[in-house]
Motif scaffolding. Structure first.
Motif, PDB file in Angstrom:
ATOM      1  N   LEU A 230       0.780  -1.248  -0.055  1.00  0.00           N
ATOM      2  CA  LEU A 230       0.028   0.040   0.040  1.00  0.00           C
ATOM      3  C   LEU A 230       0.849   1.370   0.026  1.00  0.00           C
ATOM      4  O   LEU A 230       0.416   2.552  -0.584  1.00  0.00           O
ATOM      5  CB  LEU A 230      -0.840   0.025   1.067  1.00  0.00           C
ATOM      6  CG  LEU A 230      -2.003  -1.130   1.284  1.00  0.00           C
ATOM      7  CD1 LEU A 230      -2.664  -0.967   2.653  1.00  0.00           C
ATOM      8  CD2 LEU A 230      -2.984  -0.816   0.334  1.00  0.00           C
ATOM      9  N   ARG A 233       1.778   2.909  -3.267  1.00  0.00           N
ATOM     10  CA  ARG A 233       1.006   3.585  -4.207  1.00  0.00           C
ATOM     11  C   ARG A 233       0.975   5.242  -4.091  1.00  0.00           C
ATOM     12  O   ARG A 233       1.330   5.779  -3.232  1.00  0.00           O
ATOM     13  CB  ARG A 233      -0.467   3.253  -3.632  1.00  0.00           C
ATOM     14  CG  ARG A 233      -0.821   1.715  -3.996  1.00  0.00           C
ATOM     15  CD  ARG A 233      -2.293   1.349  -3.322  1.00  0.00           C
ATOM     16  NE  ARG A 233      -3.318   2.420  -3.882  1.00  0.00           N
ATOM     17  CZ  ARG A 233      -4.269   1.702  -4.681  1.00  0.00           C
ATOM     18  NH1 ARG A 233      -4.220   0.461  -5.059  1.00  0.00           N
ATOM     19  NH2 ARG A 233      -5.193   2.680  -5.039  1.00  0.00           N
ATOM     20  N   ARG A 234       0.385   5.954  -5.310  1.00  0.00           N
ATOM     21  CA  ARG A 234       0.545   7.120  -5.340  1.00  0.00           C
ATOM     22  C   ARG A 234      -0.460   7.727  -4.222  1.00  0.00           C
ATOM     23  O   ARG A 234      -0.041   8.846  -3.758  1.00  0.00           O
ATOM     24  CB  ARG A 234       0.122   7.485  -6.640  1.00  0.00           C
ATOM     25  CG  ARG A 234       0.500   8.891  -7.160  1.00  0.00           C
ATOM     26  CD  ARG A 234       0.563   9.263  -8.557  1.00  0.00           C
ATOM     27  NE  ARG A 234       0.599  10.559  -8.930  1.00  0.00           N
ATOM     28  CZ  ARG A 234      -0.319  11.563  -8.999  1.00  0.00           C
ATOM     29  NH1 ARG A 234      -1.457  11.331  -8.682  1.00  0.00           N
ATOM     30  NH2 ARG A 234       0.312  12.949  -9.229  1.00  0.00           N
ATOM     31  N   ASP A 235      -1.319   6.951  -3.939  1.00  0.00           N
ATOM     32  CA  ASP A 235      -2.331   7.690  -3.007  1.00  0.00           C
ATOM     33  C   ASP A 235      -1.995   6.907  -1.428  1.00  0.00           C
ATOM     34  O   ASP A 235      -3.057   7.148  -0.583  1.00  0.00           O
ATOM     35  CB  ASP A 235      -3.797   7.176  -3.205  1.00  0.00           C
ATOM     36  CG  ASP A 235      -4.173   5.808  -3.807  1.00  0.00           C
ATOM     37  OD1 ASP A 235      -3.108   4.939  -3.473  1.00  0.00           O
ATOM     38  OD2 ASP A 235      -5.183   5.490  -4.191  1.00  0.00           O
ATOM     39  N   ALA A 236      -1.005   6.499  -1.511  1.00  0.00           N
ATOM     40  CA  ALA A 236      -0.425   5.952  -0.055  1.00  0.00           C
ATOM     41  C   ALA A 236      -0.616   7.166   0.888  1.00  0.00           C
ATOM     42  O   ALA A 236      -0.364   8.287   0.978  1.00  0.00           O
ATOM     43  CB  ALA A 236       1.035   5.527   0.155  1.00  0.00           C
ATOM     44  N   ARG A 281      -3.260  11.903   1.905  1.00  0.00           N
ATOM     45  CA  ARG A 281      -2.291  11.174   1.129  1.00  0.00           C
ATOM     46  C   ARG A 281      -0.825  11.782   1.807  1.00  0.00           C
ATOM     47  O   ARG A 281      -0.728  13.042   1.835  1.00  0.00           O
ATOM     48  CB  ARG A 281      -2.220  11.593  -0.329  1.00  0.00           C
ATOM     49  CG  ARG A 281      -3.520  10.903  -0.996  1.00  0.00           C
ATOM     50  CD  ARG A 281      -3.759  11.209  -2.449  1.00  0.00           C
ATOM     51  NE  ARG A 281      -3.679  12.797  -2.522  1.00  0.00           N
ATOM     52  CZ  ARG A 281      -3.883  12.957  -3.862  1.00  0.00           C
ATOM     53  NH1 ARG A 281      -4.483  12.393  -4.888  1.00  0.00           N
ATOM     54  NH2 ARG A 281      -3.870  14.658  -3.871  1.00  0.00           N
TER      55      ARG A 281
END
Length: 382
Positions: A230, A233-236, A281
Motif C-alpha cells: 500500500l 501507491r501514489r495515494d499512500a 495522502r
C-alpha cells in the motif's frame, strides 16, 4: 465470526491459493489486492461455488466446509448471499417482485430489515414497478443489494459489486452500501481492487498478493504501515476517522474533529455529529521545524516525529507523525530529512492544505490535490 482457511491450486503448476484469515461477526472485511491475486477465487470457495483442495470455513462456529472431516455444505444451503459485478436480476420480473424473491428465500425464524426498511434504505421506492431493463447500472446494483439483504443471510459476499459502473455511478452507490453495512448487522466479505471503496466501507482489511495474505487488521492500522505494498501507491497515506464537529457557513468551512486535533475543510453537507473517514495522502503533507507563518493553510498541527522509514524510491522517506493518539504519514525527500536534521522524537508541524480534503473525502475520479506551499523551514514531496 467468520473463519476462513483455504488451499487450492489450478492444475499441476497453475495459480495457487494458500490463505487464512478471520472476520468479525459484524462489519465489512475487504479482500484487497491487484487483479489476479485470488480475491474472487477465495470468495467463490467461501460461497461454495468452488470446492478447494483443502480448507475450512465457519460462521459463528457453524462449519460449512472442512475438507479434513469430509464436510462440504452445498452453496444453496449455506445461507450466504452473493452480489456479483452484474446485478443478475430476473429481467421478466419487476423490481418489487425481484426483491420479494429474496424475501421468500429467508428462513421463517431469521431476523433482519423488513421489505419497507430495505426499500427506504436503498432509495428504490420509485423503482418498484419497473423492470431491470429500464434501470441504470447503479439502480440495478441497489436492487441486487436489497434482494440479497432480504434473504436474511448469515454472511453477505460481494464480488466487486461496483466494478462495472463508471466513476459517477460508483459515487452514487457507495453511500447506499454504507447504509446497508450499518443495517445488515452481519459479516460482509467485500472483494475490491479500488482503495476508495475500502476507505468508504471497510472495517477490516485482508491484503492479498499472489494467493497469500500479506497482512490483515483494522483498515486504519494497515494504511499507516510503510512496509506493505500500500505504501508504494501514489495515494499512500493515513486513514483517519473524524467527527463533524461544526459548520461555519459564513467562512465556508467545516470542522472535523479527530483524537488529538481537528481539521478545517471546505463546507460539507453532513450534519454535526456525523462520522467521516478521510484519507490523507502522504505526498500532500508537508512538515515544518517551526510554526509556519504567513501562509494560507489553516491546518497546521503540532506533531511528534516518531519514525523515519524507507519509501519505494531511495530518494524519498516516509515520516511517521503522532498527533496525540492519531498517526499520520508524510512523504518527503531524503534531502529534506538531511537538510532539516530530522530525527525521531523531534517536535514538528504537519501542514495540510484544505483542498487536499477534496480528494481525501473519497470521491472517485478526483484529480491530484494542489501541492502544499513549502517555505524554507518546510519539507514536502512533489
Amino acid at each position: 465470526m467468520l473463519e476462513v482457511a483455504l488451499r487450492h491450486r489450478f492444475g499441476r503448476d497453475g495459480f495457487a491459493i494458500d490463505a487464512a484469515f478471520t472476520a468479525p461477526e459484524v462489519g465489512v472485511t475487504a479482500l484487497f489486492g491487484p487483479s489476479g491475486c485470488g480475491k474472487s477465487t477465495i470468495l467463490a470457495a467461501v460461497a461454495g461455488l468452488l470446492q478447494p483442495h483443502e480448507g475450512r470455513v465457519a460462521v459463528d462456529g457453524g462449519v460449512v466446509l472442512d475438507t479434513a472431516r469430509g464436510i462440504s455444505v452445498a452453496a444453496e444451503h449455506r445461507r450466504f448471499a452473493v452480489v456479483f459485478q452484474e446485478a443478475r436480476l430476473f429481467p421478466h420480473l419487476s423490481v418489487d417482485t425481484n426483491l420479494r424473491y429474496g424475501l421468500r428465500r429467508a428462513p421463517r425464524d431469521a431476523t433482519g430489515p423488513g421489505f419497507e426498511e430495505v426499500v427506504a434504505l436503498l432509495g428504490i421506492a420509485p423503482l418498484l414497478a419497473r423492470r431491470p431493463g429500464r434501470l441504470s447500472g447503479g439502480e440495478r446494483q441497489r436492487v441486487a443489494l436489497g434482494r440479497a439483504l432480504l434473504a436474511r443471510p448469515r454472511l453477505l459476499l460481494m464480488d466487486e459489486p461496483l466494478a462495472a459502473l463508471d466513476a459517477g455511478r460508483r459515487g452514487d452507490v457507495l453511500p447506499f452500501l454504507a447504509r446497508l453495512r450499518d443495517a445488515a448487522r452481519i459479516p460482509i466479505l467485500y472483494v475490491t481492487h479500488a482503495l476508495d471503496e475500502v476507505d468508504a466501507l471497510a472495517d477490516r482489511l485482508v491484503l492479498l498478493d499472489a494467493g497469500r495474505v500479506l497482512a490483515e487488521g483494522a483498515v486504519e492500522q494497515l494504511a499507516a504501515r510503510t512496509d506493505l505494498p500500500l505504501a508504494a501507491r501514489r495515494d499512500a497515506g493515513s486513514l483517519i476517522t473524524c467527527t463533524i464537529d461544526a459548520h461555519d457557513p459564513v467562512r465556508g468551512l467545516t470542522r472535523l474533529g479527530f483524537p488529538g486535533g481537528a481539521f478545517f475543510v471546505s463546507l460539507r453537507a453532513e450534519p454535526p455529529g456525523s462520522r467521516a473517514r478521510i484519507r490523507l495522502r502522504a505526498r500532500d503533507i508537508a512538515v515544518a521545524t517551526e510554526p509556519p507563518r504567513g501562509i494560507s493553510t489553516q491546518n497546521i498541527l503540532a506533531a511528534t516525529l516518531t519514525g523515519i522509514n524507507e519509501a519505494a524510491s531511495s530518494h524519498e522517506a516516509f515520516l511517521t507523525l503522532s498527533i496525540g493518539p492519531t498517526v499520520m504519514l508524510a512523504r518527503v525527500t531524503r534531502d529534506s530529512v538531511t537538510r532539516l536534521g530530522l530525527v525521531p522524537g523531534m517536535a514538528l508541524w504537519a501542514v495540510v492544505k484544505a483542498v487536499t480534503f477534496d480528494h481525501a473525502a473519497g470521491h472517485p475520479g478526483d484529480e491530484a490535490a494542489e501541492p502544499v506551499p513549502t517555505p524554507a523551514s518546510m519539507a514536502s514531496w512533489g
